[in-house]
Design an enzyme around this catalytic site. Structure first.
Site, PDB file in Angstrom:
ATOM      1  CE1 TYR A  67      22.578-103.802 -40.254  1.00  0.00           C
ATOM      2  CE2 TYR A  67      20.653-102.318 -41.130  1.00  0.00           C
ATOM      3  CZ  TYR A  67      22.135-102.345 -40.677  1.00  0.00           C
ATOM      4  OH  TYR A  67      22.992-101.549 -40.643  1.00  0.00           O
ATOM      5  CD  GLN A 101      36.549-101.035 -37.328  1.00  0.00           C
ATOM      6  OE1 GLN A 101      36.404-100.016 -38.031  1.00  0.00           O
ATOM      7  NE2 GLN A 101      37.899-101.677 -37.663  1.00  0.00           N
ATOM      8  CG  ASN A 102      34.370-107.355 -38.181  1.00  0.00           C
ATOM      9  OD1 ASN A 102      34.256-106.424 -38.809  1.00  0.00           O
ATOM     10  ND2 ASN A 102      35.188-108.438 -38.321  1.00  0.00           N
ATOM     11  CG  ASP A 104      31.227-111.277 -38.491  1.00  0.00           C
ATOM     12  OD1 ASP A 104      31.818-111.347 -37.306  1.00  0.00           O
ATOM     13  OD2 ASP A 104      32.122-110.743 -39.431  1.00  0.00           O
ATOM     14  CG  HIS A 153      30.786-100.458 -35.311  1.00  0.00           C
ATOM     15  ND1 HIS A 153      31.802-100.302 -36.486  1.00  0.00           N
ATOM     16  CD2 HIS A 153      31.244 -99.280 -34.977  1.00  0.00           C
ATOM     17  CE1 HIS A 153      32.559 -99.341 -36.707  1.00  0.00           C
ATOM     18  NE2 HIS A 153      32.331 -98.445 -35.468  1.00  0.00           N
ATOM     19  CB  CYS A 161      12.365-102.150 -27.548  1.00  0.00           C
ATOM     20  SG  CYS A 161      10.714-101.407 -27.593  1.00  0.00           S
ATOM     21  CB  CYS A 164      10.467-100.140 -23.282  1.00  0.00           C
ATOM     22  SG  CYS A 164      10.998-101.724 -23.891  1.00  0.00           S
ATOM     23  CB  THR A 226      40.049-102.403 -40.017  1.00  0.00           C
ATOM     24  OG1 THR A 226      39.187-101.302 -40.198  1.00  0.00           O
ATOM     25  CG2 THR A 226      41.152-102.376 -39.379  1.00  0.00           C
ATOM     26  CB  ALA A 269      42.650-112.506 -41.673  1.00  0.00           C
TER      27      ALA A 269
HETATM   28  P1  OAD Z   1      36.297-102.199 -44.650  1.00  0.00           P
HETATM   29  O1  OAD Z   1      35.430-102.892 -45.907  1.00  0.00           O
HETATM   30  O2  OAD Z   1      36.349-100.562 -44.875  1.00  0.00           O
HETATM   31  O3  OAD Z   1      37.682-102.545 -44.750  1.00  0.00           O
HETATM   32  C1  OAD Z   1      38.094-103.922 -45.105  1.00  0.00           C
HETATM   33  C2  OAD Z   1      39.382-104.264 -45.010  1.00  0.00           C
HETATM   34  O4  OAD Z   1      39.698-105.838 -44.950  1.00  0.00           O
HETATM   35  C3  OAD Z   1      40.205-103.415 -46.300  1.00  0.00           C
HETATM   36  O5  OAD Z   1      41.487-102.968 -45.612  1.00  0.00           O
HETATM   37  C4  OAD Z   1      40.662-104.686 -47.181  1.00  0.00           C
HETATM   38  O6  OAD Z   1      41.851-104.802 -47.766  1.00  0.00           O
HETATM   39  C5  OAD Z   1      40.813-105.922 -46.052  1.00  0.00           C
HETATM   40  N1  OAD Z   1      40.453-107.305 -46.334  1.00  0.00           N
HETATM   41  C6  OAD Z   1      39.909-107.815 -47.361  1.00  0.00           C
HETATM   42  N2  OAD Z   1      39.999-109.147 -47.530  1.00  0.00           N
HETATM   43  C7  OAD Z   1      40.843-109.628 -46.525  1.00  0.00           C
HETATM   44  C8  OAD Z   1      41.366-110.730 -46.034  1.00  0.00           C
HETATM   45  N3  OAD Z   1      40.985-111.738 -46.770  1.00  0.00           N
HETATM   46  N4  OAD Z   1      42.004-110.835 -44.956  1.00  0.00           N
HETATM   47  C9  OAD Z   1      42.367-109.596 -44.360  1.00  0.00           C
HETATM   48  N5  OAD Z   1      42.002-108.314 -44.882  1.00  0.00           N
HETATM   49  C10 OAD Z   1      41.329-108.506 -45.946  1.00  0.00           C
HETATM   50  O7  OAD Z   1      35.694-102.571 -43.529  1.00  0.00           O
HETATM   51  P2  OAD Z   1      35.967-102.154 -42.186  1.00  0.00           P
HETATM   52  O8  OAD Z   1      37.191-101.390 -41.739  1.00  0.00           O
HETATM   53  O9  OAD Z   1      35.764-103.049 -41.032  1.00  0.00           O
HETATM   54  O10 OAD Z   1      30.718 -99.775 -39.653  1.00  0.00           O
HETATM   55  O11 OAD Z   1      35.046-100.864 -41.874  1.00  0.00           O
HETATM   56  C11 OAD Z   1      34.617-100.238 -40.939  1.00  0.00           C
HETATM   57  C12 OAD Z   1      33.251-100.008 -40.454  1.00  0.00           C
HETATM   58  O12 OAD Z   1      32.794 -99.125 -41.884  1.00  0.00           O
HETATM   59  C13 OAD Z   1      32.395-101.184 -40.483  1.00  0.00           C
HETATM   60  O13 OAD Z   1      32.471-101.449 -38.988  1.00  0.00           O
HETATM   61  C14 OAD Z   1      31.054-100.606 -40.792  1.00  0.00           C
HETATM   62  C15 OAD Z   1      31.661 -99.998 -42.001  1.00  0.00           C
HETATM   63  O14 OAD Z   1      30.542 -99.020 -42.357  1.00  0.00           O
HETATM   64  C16 OAD Z   1      29.286 -99.343 -39.433  1.00  0.00           C
HETATM   65  O15 OAD Z   1      28.543-100.143 -40.049  1.00  0.00           O
HETATM   66  C17 OAD Z   1      29.326 -98.544 -38.341  1.00  0.00           C
END
Ligand code: OAD
Length: 282
Positions: A67, A101-102, A104, A153, A161, A164, A226, A269
Site C-alpha cells: 500500500y 470505486q477508486n 486514489d 472502497h 486504527c 481503537c 470499470t 476516459a
Molecule cells: P478493473 O481493473 O476491473 O477495470 C478497469 C476498467 O477500465 C476496464 O473495463 C478497462 O477496460 C477500463 N479501462 C482501461 N483503460 C481505460 C481508459 N484509459 N479509460 C477508460 N477505461 C479504461 O477496475 P475496477 O472496475 O475499478 O476493489 O475494479 C473494481 C474493484 O476491483 C476495485 O475498486 C478494487 C478491485 O479489486 C478493491 O480493492 C476492493
C-alpha cells in the site's frame, strides 16, 4: 461527431439527475494501473495475499509495503482531463452524484483543479478572493468539495486504527522495513491499517446507501472505466437501470454493462469524457 456521442449528449442534456460511476479506468491515463486486463495489478499480485483482513493479520509489513508503494505511485500521478472536466461539469451543472470505486483521490484533486480554474475565469463566485494564489486555493477547496465523490472502497490516504478504531487522513511515506516501523495510532499506539475496503469486508457505512439512493432517482447513469466485476459496488448500475435511468458506458474494453447500455462509447476516459461533456456548460 459520431451518432452515439450526439445521442449520449442529448440524453445528458435532458437529465435532471445524473449518477456517475467510475472505476480504475478513469485514472489509467494518469498513470495509475487498473486491476484487471493487461498490466492490471491483479495480474502481478494476488489479492488474497495483499487485500484481505487475513493477509494483514498474517503479515502487516508486507501489506503496508504494497500500500505504501501504491500510495507513492498515485501521489506522483496528476489528475487527467477526465477527472477535471467531470468535476468542472458537476460544479457548473449541479444535480450530479459521483460514485467511485477508486482509492486514489484523483477525483478530489481533479475537483480542486476544476474549482481553481473556474475561480480564475470568474465563472464561480467566492468571497475574499483578491487574486492571491493562497487565497484562491483556500477558496477553491470548499467549492471542490461540492464535486467530491462518494468513495465506496475508501482511500489510500486514510487509515484506521486496528485497536481503537480511530479513522483519519494519513499522507506521506510509510516505513515498512519492519513491523516496528509501521504507522501507529497517535491516540492509543495501536497498529494503523490502510483505510481501504478489502475483499470480504463491508463497504463504509453510509456510502453504499447514499450511492444507491442517488442511483434510484437518477435519470442517467454514466459509467466510466470499470469492468463491473466487484460486488456490491457493481450493482449500482443495475439499481439505476432498474429504476428507469438511461445507461451510458465509456470504456475501451468489454464491461459487464455492455448488454444493458443505452449508449456504448468505446474509447478512453481522457478522450470520451471531454467529448461527451463538451458544450454542456463545461
Ligand atoms: P478493473 O481493473 O476491473 O477495470 C478497469 C476498467 O477500465 C476496464 O473495463 C478497462 O477496460 C477500463 N479501462 C482501461 N483503460 C481505460 C481508459 N484509459 N479509460 C477508460 N477505461 C479504461 O477496475 P475496477 O472496475 O475499478 O476493489 O475494479 C473494481 C474493484 O476491483 C476495485 O475498486 C478494487 C478491485 O479489486 C478493491 O480493492 C476492493
Amino acid at each position: 461527431m459520431s451518432d452515439d456521442l450526439t445521442f449520449a449528449r442529448g440524453i445528458l442534456a435532458r437529465a435532471e439527475r445524473v449518477v456517475v460511476f467510475t472505476g480504475a479506468g478513469v485514472s489509467a491515463e494518469s498513470g495509475v494501473p487498473t486491476f484487471r486486463g493487461p498490466g492490471g495489478l491483479w495480474k502481478t499480485f494476488r489479492p488474497e495475499q495483499l487485500a484481505t483482513p487475513e493477509a494483514f493479520a498474517r503479515d502487516p509489513r508486507l501489506v503496508w509495503e504494497w500500500y505504501g508503494w501504491r500510495r507513492d505511485l498515485v501521489a506522483a500521478c496528476p489528475p487527467n482531463l477526465a477527472h477535471v472536466v467531470l468535476a468542472r461539469w458537476m460544479l457548473l451543472r449541479g444535480g450530479v452524484t459521483l460514485v467511485t470505486q477508486n482509492v486514489d483521490d484523483l477525483h478530489e484533486r481533479g475537483a480542486e483543479e476544476a474549482a481553481l480554474g473556474l475561480l480564475r475565469e470568474g465563472r464561480l463566485a467566492a468571497a475574499a478572493v483578491n487574486g492571491d494564489e493562497d487565497d484562491l486555493r483556500a477558496a477553491a477547496r470548499p467549492i471542490a468539495a461540492r464535486a467530491a465523490p462518494i468513495r465506496l472502497h475508501g482511500s489510500l490516504f486514510h487509515v484506521h486504527c486496528t485497536r481503537c478504531g480511530e479513522q483519519r487522513e494519513h499522507h506521506g511515506a510509510v516505513d515498512a522495513t519492519s513491523e516496528t516501523t509501521l504507522p501507529r495510532c497517535a491516540a492509543c499506539g495501536g497498529l494503523l491499517r490502510p483505510g481501504v475496503v478489502w475483499f470480504g469486508e463491508a463497504l463504509p457505512e453510509g456510502a453504499l446507501e447514499a450511492a444507491f439512493a442517488a442511483a434510484a432517482v437518477a435519470h442517467v447513469c454514466l459509467v466510466v472505466g470499470t469492468a463491473g466485476a466487484v460486488q456490491p459496488a457493481a450493482a449500482l448500475v443495475d439499481e439505476a437501470a432498474g429504476a428507469g435511468a438511461r445507461v451510458i458506458v465509456v470504456d475501451p474494453g468489454k464491461t459487464a454493462y455492455d448488454g444493458m447500455a443505452d449508449v456504448r462509447l468505446w474509447g478512453t476516459a481522457g478522450e470520451m469524457v471531454p467529448a461527451l461533456l463538451a458544450g454542456s456548460g463545461s
